[in-house]
Every structure is written in structure tokens, then in C-alpha cells.
Design an enzyme around this catalytic site. Structure first.
Site, PDB file in Angstrom:
ATOM      1  N   ASP A   1     -18.294 -25.600 -26.559  1.00 31.98           N
ATOM      2  CA  ASP A   1     -17.219 -26.365 -27.211  1.00 31.98           C
ATOM      3  C   ASP A   1     -16.396 -27.210 -26.246  1.00 31.98           C
ATOM      4  O   ASP A   1     -15.293 -27.644 -26.585  1.00 31.98           O
ATOM      5  CB  ASP A   1     -16.299 -25.424 -27.999  1.00 31.98           C
ATOM      6  N   GLU A   2     -16.905 -27.490 -25.051  1.00 38.56           N
ATOM      7  CA  GLU A   2     -16.171 -28.307 -24.087  1.00 38.56           C
ATOM      8  C   GLU A   2     -17.093 -29.345 -23.452  1.00 38.56           C
ATOM      9  O   GLU A   2     -18.236 -29.031 -23.090  1.00 38.56           O
ATOM     10  CB  GLU A   2     -15.550 -27.437 -22.994  1.00 38.56           C
TER      11      GLU A   2
ATOM     12  N   ASP B   1     -11.969 -30.566 -25.665  1.00 39.42           N
ATOM     13  CA  ASP B   1     -12.022 -29.150 -26.028  1.00 39.42           C
ATOM     14  C   ASP B   1     -12.015 -29.061 -27.551  1.00 39.42           C
ATOM     15  O   ASP B   1     -10.992 -29.341 -28.197  1.00 39.42           O
ATOM     16  CB  ASP B   1     -10.818 -28.422 -25.420  1.00 39.42           C
TER      17      ASP B   1
END
Length: 400
Positions: A105-106, A10
Site C-alpha cells: 500500500d505504499e 500511502d
């Protein structure tokens, strides 16, 4: 200790970190990313320096200025963040087995060999952090979660921020997550939390101890049983789901909030959604329009049609619903607009129509025209040729 199978990464304050990476003057300073360049807008991301003052996603710009007088605002540059997302993905895929890009973003990776041990997984995380710092930028950091399945790895990735690394397994469950609220867990919505409360499941340890068969009854679906079994540490693979529809929604910046301009933004959203529908080889049999006004009201209607992927048909439906809205509600300033193509199926499965006439899976004339425009735009750039007038409105607040 059972083998670990999944690593979940993350990125920390990703959008703000990208801006700090590109502009050294922003490093170490409170930064917020805004959807629109206006005091009436909201923050879509904040650096950890800004978060220390209470600024977070959804904080209004005026409130952010009050909480953090020295805060620096930057407009969202979603395409830039996507480029950094792909750069990070490239690094991860060269150093490990990247299986899913979960969001901008993961990331999810599969663990193998020595990395299935806790020591090996922690060593891999350290190597990935170093590689991203060197190859993408030292402002780009992530929190890592290690687990026997994707659910526990994702939960572990949220436990230590920023720049952390945590693990979950049979040795530390449920104690390591007993402090979390039920709706802190991915997939537990407010409605599901209320349903669990009605079943007298009030905390994470109680959910962990739940009989998976009971969870199936609470969820009213096999997904409840899958969720609890994963929470208990079982390795249950992800199941491919049927796509429910194609859509885009947009929070409008002030200059687009006049209903006439909002209507043109809606036409642009229809073109984007139908292009994606064709790329996926699908047709849709229902069109929905949702319009939110500054006064606080939300107007939403839908209409059915013959399953199609013809942009011109959906633009006509879009116009018809706007006419209905104008006659019944007369919106003032429009704050957001959304379009959705529902009742989707594969073109190859579409039945024929004797009255048109149309053979099974055969393209209509309008669908052939739409595909031709797709090819032109793919060669010369999006919007090189359009279905009449529209108003593009790029930016972060665009879903679908």
C-alpha cells in the site's frame, strides 16, 4: 524553495477500501479485515469508519466487537490486494515516474519538470487521485507526501490522513514535525529511541539539530549520518543492501494449531523459501526454525550446513529440528511458525568440494531436481508437484 524530488503515496486503509470498492454494501460502514475467521484472531486492517471507534491493526476481534458493535468482518484476501496494488501501480506509472513499490500500500515516485515545484507537485497529486478514482475505484484514496528526499516525503505522507497531501522542506523544518515522537519517524525503533535518549536526544528538533557525525556514533554506523542528513533535507540516494536471508512466518488459524499440522505447514514454508532462494540465484548455509505455542513460549533453534539451494536438504533439517523440539519441549497448540534460510551467498560464488566431488558454482543432483520442480510448478501452478506431504496455509500473515 529548493526543488522537490520525491512523492510518497500511502494508500488509506487499503485492504478495507478494496473490500468496500468490491461490495457497495460495505461503503460508509465500519469494516475490519481479519487474519483468521475466529474470535481469537486479530484485525490486520480497519476502515476509517472502524478506526473512529478505536479499532486498529492488532485489535482482537472480540475487542473490536466491543468497541464497535456494528462492525463487519471480512477475511484477508492478500492475493486480491496484490492485484489492486498492481492496478494502482499501473496508473501511477502511466501518469508519473514510479520508482519503487514500497509495500502493498505504499509507492514512491520521482518528481521532474514542473512537478519539482510545490505547486506542480500538488497538481500532480490531484491528477493521480482523480486517475485512481476513475481507473481503479473511487473508494481507493491515498495520502501524499512531497519532499526533497525519500525520508522526508514518507514522513510528510503520514502527516495528514486520510486523503491528505503535505510537504516537508527547509522552509517548514523542523517545526512541521516537532510534534512527532522520535519513534514516529521511519527507521527509529524502540531500541534506537533508547539509544538516542542515552545520548540526550529526546525529541525531533534535537535530532534535526544533531551533528551528522555525532549521529554516526549513536547509530554505530554510517546509517546514522545518512539519516540525519536526510532529515535535514539533503538528497541522499537509497543504498542497495545485502540480503540477509530468506524466510516465511505464519500465524496459524485454529484448525492448523495441532503440532502435527503445524509441522506440515512448516514443510510448505520451507518449499516456498527455497524456491525464492533459487529464483534469486542464492545458496544458504544455515537453517532456522521458530515455533510459538499458545502457552506463550517460543522455541527457536538453527543448524548450519554446506551452502545449498536444495529443498530436500532444508526439509531434512526442518524435520531434525522438529524432532529436537518434540524431545525437549513437547509443544501444545502452536500459534505461529517461522523458517529462515541464513548465511546466504550467490551460487556463482560457492566454492567447490573435492569430497563430494563438486566444482565451483556447479549444481548438485538435488539442486538440479529442485530446479526441475520449479519449472514444472511454473508451468502448471504452485504445488503441482511437491517434496512429499505439506499443508498450504495461505493468508495475510505471511512474511518474507
Amino acid at each position: 524553495m529548493p526543488p522537490f524530488r520525491v512523492l510518497y503515496l500511502d494508500m488509506n486503509s487499503f485492504f478495507a477500501s478494496v473490500e468496500q470498492q468490491l461490495d457497495p454494501a460495505l461503503r460508509g460502514r465500519p469494516v475490519a479485515i481479519t487474519a483468521v475467521d475466529s474470535d481469537s484472531g486479530a484485525c490486520v486492517a480497519a476502515s476509517y469508519e472502524a478506526k473512529a471507534y478505536g479499532v486498529k491493526t492488532g485489535t482482537h476481534v472480540r475487542d473490536a466487537r466491543r468497541l464497535c458493535p456494528g462492525i463487519i468482518f471480512r477475511p484477508s484476501r492478500h492475493r486480491l490486494y496484490v492485484r489492486f496494488n498492481l492496478a494502482v501501480a499501473d496508473v501511477l506509472d502511466r501518469h508519473a515516474e514510479l520508482t519503487h513499490i514500497r509495500s502493498v500500500d505504499e509507492f514512491q515516485l520521482a518528481l521532474s519538470g514542473e512537478a519539482r515545484t510545490l505547486a506542480g507537485a500538488v497538481d500532480l497529486v490531484a491528477r493521480l487521485k482523480a486517475a485512481i478514482a476513475v481507473e481503479v475505484g473511487d473508494c481507493l484514496r491515498f495520502s501524499a507526501g512531497i519532499g526533497p528526499n525519500h525520508l522526508l516525503a514518507k514522513i510528510a505522507g503520514k502527516l495528514e490522513k486520510p486523503d491528505g497531501c503535505q510537504w516537508l522542506g527547509s522552509e517548514n523544518l523542523p517545526d512541521a514535525i516537532a510534534h512527532l515522537a522520535l519513534d514516529d519517524l521511519p527507521g527509529i525503533s524502540a531500541a534506537m529511541k533508547a539509544r538516542l535518549y542515552r545520548a540526550r536526544v529526546f525529541d525531533v528538533p534535537s535530532l534535526f539539530a544533531l551533528d551528522p557525525r555525532h549521529a554516526r556514533l549513536i547509530w554505530r554506523s554510517v546509517e546514522g549520518e545518512r539519516f540525519v542528513r536526510m532529515l535535514q533535507g539533503m538528497d541522499i540516494p537509497l543504498v542497495a543492501t545485502e540480503r540477509g536471508g530468506f524466510g516465511n512466518s505464519k500465524v496459524l488459524s485454529p484448525e492448523y494449531r495441532d503440532p502435527r499440522r503445524a509441522y506440515l505447514v512448516g514443510r510448505w514454508l520451507v518449499e516456498k523459501a527455497t524456491a525464492r532462494l533459487r529464483r534469486d540465484g542464492r545458496v544458504a548455509g544455515r537453517f532456522s526454525l521458530s515455533v510459538s505455542s499458545m502457552a506463550g513460549g517460543v522455541w527457536s533453534r538453527n543448524v548450519s550446513c554446506f551452502p545449498t539451494q536444495d529443498t530436500a536438504i532444508f526439509l531434512r533439517l526442518h524435520r531434525a529440528l522438529w524432532v529436537r523440539l518434540w524431545r525437549t519441549a513437547r509443544p501444545g497448540a502452536v500459534i505461529s511458525i517461522g523458517v529462515h534460510l541464513g548465511d546466504v551467498g550467490f551460487l556463482q560464488d560457492r566454492r567447490g568440494d573435492l569430497l563430494m566431488p563438486l566444482a565451483p558454482a556447479e549444481l548438485t543432483r538435488g539442486e538440479r531436481v529442485s530446479r526441475a520442480l520449479d519449472q514444472i510448478n511454473a508451468r502448471h501452478g504452485d504445488g503441482a508437484i511437491r517434496f512429499g506431504m505439506n499443508t498450504p496455509h495461505p493468508g495475510f500473515f505471511e512474511r518474507g
